[in-house]
Design a protein around this motif. Structure first.
Motif, PDB file in Angstrom:
ATOM      1  N   SER A 149       0.831  -1.208   0.000  1.00  0.00           N
ATOM      2  CA  SER A 149       0.000   0.000   0.000  1.00  0.00           C
ATOM      3  C   SER A 149       0.864   1.255   0.000  1.00  0.00           C
ATOM      4  N   ILE A 150       1.863   1.280   0.872  1.00  0.00           N
ATOM      5  CA  ILE A 150       2.741   2.463   0.949  1.00  0.00           C
ATOM      6  C   ILE A 150       3.498   2.657  -0.351  1.00  0.00           C
ATOM      7  N   THR A 151       4.021   1.568  -0.910  1.00  0.00           N
ATOM      8  CA  THR A 151       4.789   1.662  -2.163  1.00  0.00           C
ATOM      9  C   THR A 151       3.908   2.106  -3.319  1.00  0.00           C
ATOM     10  N   PHE A 152       2.733   1.453  -3.451  1.00  0.00           N
ATOM     11  CA  PHE A 152       1.865   1.797  -4.566  1.00  0.00           C
ATOM     12  C   PHE A 152       1.453   3.251  -4.522  1.00  0.00           C
ATOM     13  N   TRP A 153       0.911   3.692  -3.397  1.00  0.00           N
ATOM     14  CA  TRP A 153       0.366   5.057  -3.346  1.00  0.00           C
ATOM     15  C   TRP A 153       1.456   6.116  -3.435  1.00  0.00           C
ATOM     16  N   THR A 154       2.657   5.817  -2.928  1.00  0.00           N
ATOM     17  CA  THR A 154       3.769   6.768  -3.064  1.00  0.00           C
ATOM     18  C   THR A 154       4.160   6.936  -4.524  1.00  0.00           C
ATOM     19  N   LEU A 155       4.322   5.802  -5.215  1.00  0.00           N
ATOM     20  CA  LEU A 155       4.721   5.862  -6.625  1.00  0.00           C
ATOM     21  C   LEU A 155       3.606   6.440  -7.496  1.00  0.00           C
ATOM     22  N   PHE A 156       2.364   6.047  -7.240  1.00  0.00           N
ATOM     23  CA  PHE A 156       1.249   6.519  -8.057  1.00  0.00           C
ATOM     24  C   PHE A 156       1.034   8.015  -7.893  1.00  0.00           C
ATOM     25  N   ARG A 157       0.916   8.456  -6.657  1.00  0.00           N
ATOM     26  CA  ARG A 157       0.678   9.882  -6.429  1.00  0.00           C
ATOM     27  C   ARG A 157       1.868  10.721  -6.881  1.00  0.00           C
ATOM     28  N   GLY A 158       3.076  10.208  -6.656  1.00  0.00           N
ATOM     29  CA  GLY A 158       4.258  10.924  -7.106  1.00  0.00           C
ATOM     30  C   GLY A 158       4.313  11.045  -8.620  1.00  0.00           C
ATOM     31  N   GLY A 159       4.025   9.939  -9.309  1.00  0.00           N
ATOM     32  CA  GLY A 159       4.053   9.961 -10.774  1.00  0.00           C
ATOM     33  C   GLY A 159       3.043  10.921 -11.355  1.00  0.00           C
ATOM     34  N   MET A 160       1.829  10.942 -10.781  1.00  0.00           N
ATOM     35  CA  MET A 160       0.810  11.875 -11.267  1.00  0.00           C
ATOM     36  C   MET A 160       1.173  13.316 -10.941  1.00  0.00           C
ATOM     37  N   LEU A 161       1.680  13.546  -9.733  1.00  0.00           N
ATOM     38  CA  LEU A 161       2.077  14.904  -9.341  1.00  0.00           C
ATOM     39  C   LEU A 161       3.160  15.440 -10.268  1.00  0.00           C
ATOM     40  N   PHE A 162       4.138  14.598 -10.588  1.00  0.00           N
ATOM     41  CA  PHE A 162       5.215  15.039 -11.456  1.00  0.00           C
ATOM     42  C   PHE A 162       4.722  15.311 -12.874  1.00  0.00           C
ATOM     43  N   ALA A 163       3.692  14.619 -13.319  1.00  0.00           N
ATOM     44  CA  ALA A 163       3.113  14.921 -14.639  1.00  0.00           C
ATOM     45  C   ALA A 163       2.571  16.350 -14.664  1.00  0.00           C
ATOM     46  N   PHE A 164       1.858  16.733 -13.590  1.00  0.00           N
ATOM     47  CA  PHE A 164       1.310  18.090 -13.523  1.00  0.00           C
ATOM     48  C   PHE A 164       2.415  19.133 -13.376  1.00  0.00           C
ATOM     49  N   ILE A 165       3.421  18.823 -12.556  1.00  0.00           N
ATOM     50  CA  ILE A 165       4.525  19.764 -12.367  1.00  0.00           C
ATOM     51  C   ILE A 165       5.289  19.968 -13.677  1.00  0.00           C
ATOM     52  N   LEU A 166       5.509  18.877 -14.407  1.00  0.00           N
ATOM     53  CA  LEU A 166       6.198  18.995 -15.694  1.00  0.00           C
ATOM     54  C   LEU A 166       5.405  19.849 -16.669  1.00  0.00           C
ATOM     55  N   GLY A 167       4.072  19.741 -16.616  1.00  0.00           N
ATOM     56  CA  GLY A 167       3.249  20.577 -17.469  1.00  0.00           C
ATOM     57  C   GLY A 167       3.505  22.056 -17.247  1.00  0.00           C
ATOM     58  N   LEU A 168       3.817  22.417 -15.999  1.00  0.00           N
ATOM     59  CA  LEU A 168       4.121  23.818 -15.678  1.00  0.00           C
ATOM     60  C   LEU A 168       5.572  24.164 -15.993  1.00  0.00           C
ATOM     61  N   LEU A 169       6.511  23.309 -15.557  1.00  0.00           N
ATOM     62  CA  LEU A 169       7.931  23.613 -15.730  1.00  0.00           C
ATOM     63  C   LEU A 169       8.361  23.610 -17.194  1.00  0.00           C
ATOM     64  N   ASP A 170       7.780  22.708 -17.972  1.00  0.00           N
ATOM     65  CA  ASP A 170       8.189  22.558 -19.373  1.00  0.00           C
ATOM     66  C   ASP A 170       7.131  23.133 -20.324  1.00  0.00           C
ATOM     67  N   TRP A 171       6.323  24.038 -19.801  1.00  0.00           N
ATOM     68  CA  TRP A 171       5.198  24.624 -20.535  1.00  0.00           C
ATOM     69  C   TRP A 171       5.629  25.185 -21.891  1.00  0.00           C
ATOM     70  N   ASN A 172       4.961  24.734 -22.956  1.00  0.00           N
ATOM     71  CA  ASN A 172       5.157  25.261 -24.306  1.00  0.00           C
ATOM     72  C   ASN A 172       6.631  25.257 -24.727  1.00  0.00           C
TER      73      ASN A 172
ATOM     74  N   SER B  71      -1.297  16.771 -21.884  1.00  0.00           N
ATOM     75  CA  SER B  71      -0.210  16.667 -22.863  1.00  0.00           C
ATOM     76  C   SER B  71      -0.417  17.619 -24.034  1.00  0.00           C
ATOM     77  N   ILE B  72      -1.678  17.776 -24.452  1.00  0.00           N
ATOM     78  CA  ILE B  72      -1.961  18.648 -25.593  1.00  0.00           C
ATOM     79  C   ILE B  72      -1.712  20.110 -25.249  1.00  0.00           C
ATOM     80  N   PHE B  73      -2.293  20.575 -24.136  1.00  0.00           N
ATOM     81  CA  PHE B  73      -2.168  22.016 -23.903  1.00  0.00           C
ATOM     82  C   PHE B  73      -0.832  22.417 -23.264  1.00  0.00           C
ATOM     83  N   ALA B  74      -0.120  21.479 -22.634  1.00  0.00           N
ATOM     84  CA  ALA B  74       1.205  21.809 -22.095  1.00  0.00           C
ATOM     85  C   ALA B  74       2.232  21.959 -23.212  1.00  0.00           C
ATOM     86  N   ASN B  75       2.006  21.245 -24.343  1.00  0.00           N
ATOM     87  CA  ASN B  75       2.890  21.381 -25.506  1.00  0.00           C
ATOM     88  C   ASN B  75       4.341  21.068 -25.135  1.00  0.00           C
ATOM     89  N   SER B  76       4.536  19.902 -24.524  1.00  0.00           N
ATOM     90  CA  SER B  76       5.838  19.560 -23.966  1.00  0.00           C
ATOM     91  C   SER B  76       6.116  18.081 -24.168  1.00  0.00           C
TER      92      SER B  76
END
Length: 200
Positions: free
Chosen positions: A42-65, A133-138
């Motif tokens: 449980s700890i491993t799954f939720w750490t990796l899952f939430r982290g992976g999704m969070l980093f997708a959103f952060i990358l959308g901002l950091l690597d925007w357009n 992925s489409i609107f981040a353009n990254s």
């Protein structure tokens, strides 16, 4: 900084995909559905899952357009996909219930969103990631979103054997009546499906 975030997010997503593949092909190893909260799974799954999704959103901002893939018209398609996808995902939590969301056995839900898909939260989360992925353009956001979309697909596949053990013939009937990801005719009311009673 962006490259470091991408490397960490990608590593988390790929690790989770590998663990889900192990669950799928090498039982009784099981990372999903997780055993009770507090277990290493449980700890491993939720750490990796939430982290992976969070980093997708952060990358959308950091690597925007960051790359000239699409012009401003990308917002016409990307934003609705993102909002509708993740909006329906949130609704799915209420439809499924908190216990079932966190791998409980609170009864097989077959109504609401689960009438048009056995996995509406996963399906529409993938839609949301496509919109991101489409609107981040990254390129980096596309790569991270793809890895996390694969996680959702593998989650759907790995939990089927567990659900069959939990709910038996009721779940088998539900599988025959409802598409794994999205039943387009049923979505638009063009297909009558047999009623499957909830197990409780």
């Amino acid at each position: 900084m962006t490259e470091i975030v991408f490397a960490i997010g990608l590593l988390m997503g790929l690790t989770l995909n590998a663990l889900l593949l192990a669950t799928l092909f090498f039982p009784p190893f099981r990372i999903w559905p997780t055993p009770k909260p507090g277990t290493w799974q449980s700890i491993t799954f939720w750490t990796l899952f939430r982290g992976g999704m969070l980093f997708a959103f952060i990358l959308g901002l950091l690597d925007w357009n960051a790359v000239p893939l699409l012009d401003a018209t990308r917002f016409i398609f990307g934003v609705p996909l993102f909002v509708i996808g993740f909006g329906i995902t949130v609704l799915g939590y209420f439809n499924l219930g908190l216990g079932n969301t966190y791998c409980g056995s609170d009864g097989l839900v077959t109504g609401g969103l689960y009438h048009i898909s056995r996995n509406p939260q996963y399906t529409f989360s993938i839609m949301g990631l496509i919109g991101l992925s489409i609107f981040a353009n990254s390129y980096l956001t596309i790569a991270q979103s793809f890895v996390m979309a694969c996680v959702y697909v593998l989650m759907a596949l790995t939990e089927e054997a567990w659900l069959e053990r939990e709910y038996g013939d009721t779940y088998k009937a539900y599988c025959r009546a409802t598409a794994r990801f999205l039943d387009i005719p049923a979505l638009f009311g063009m297909k009558q499906k047999p009623r499957v009673e909830d197990a409780g």
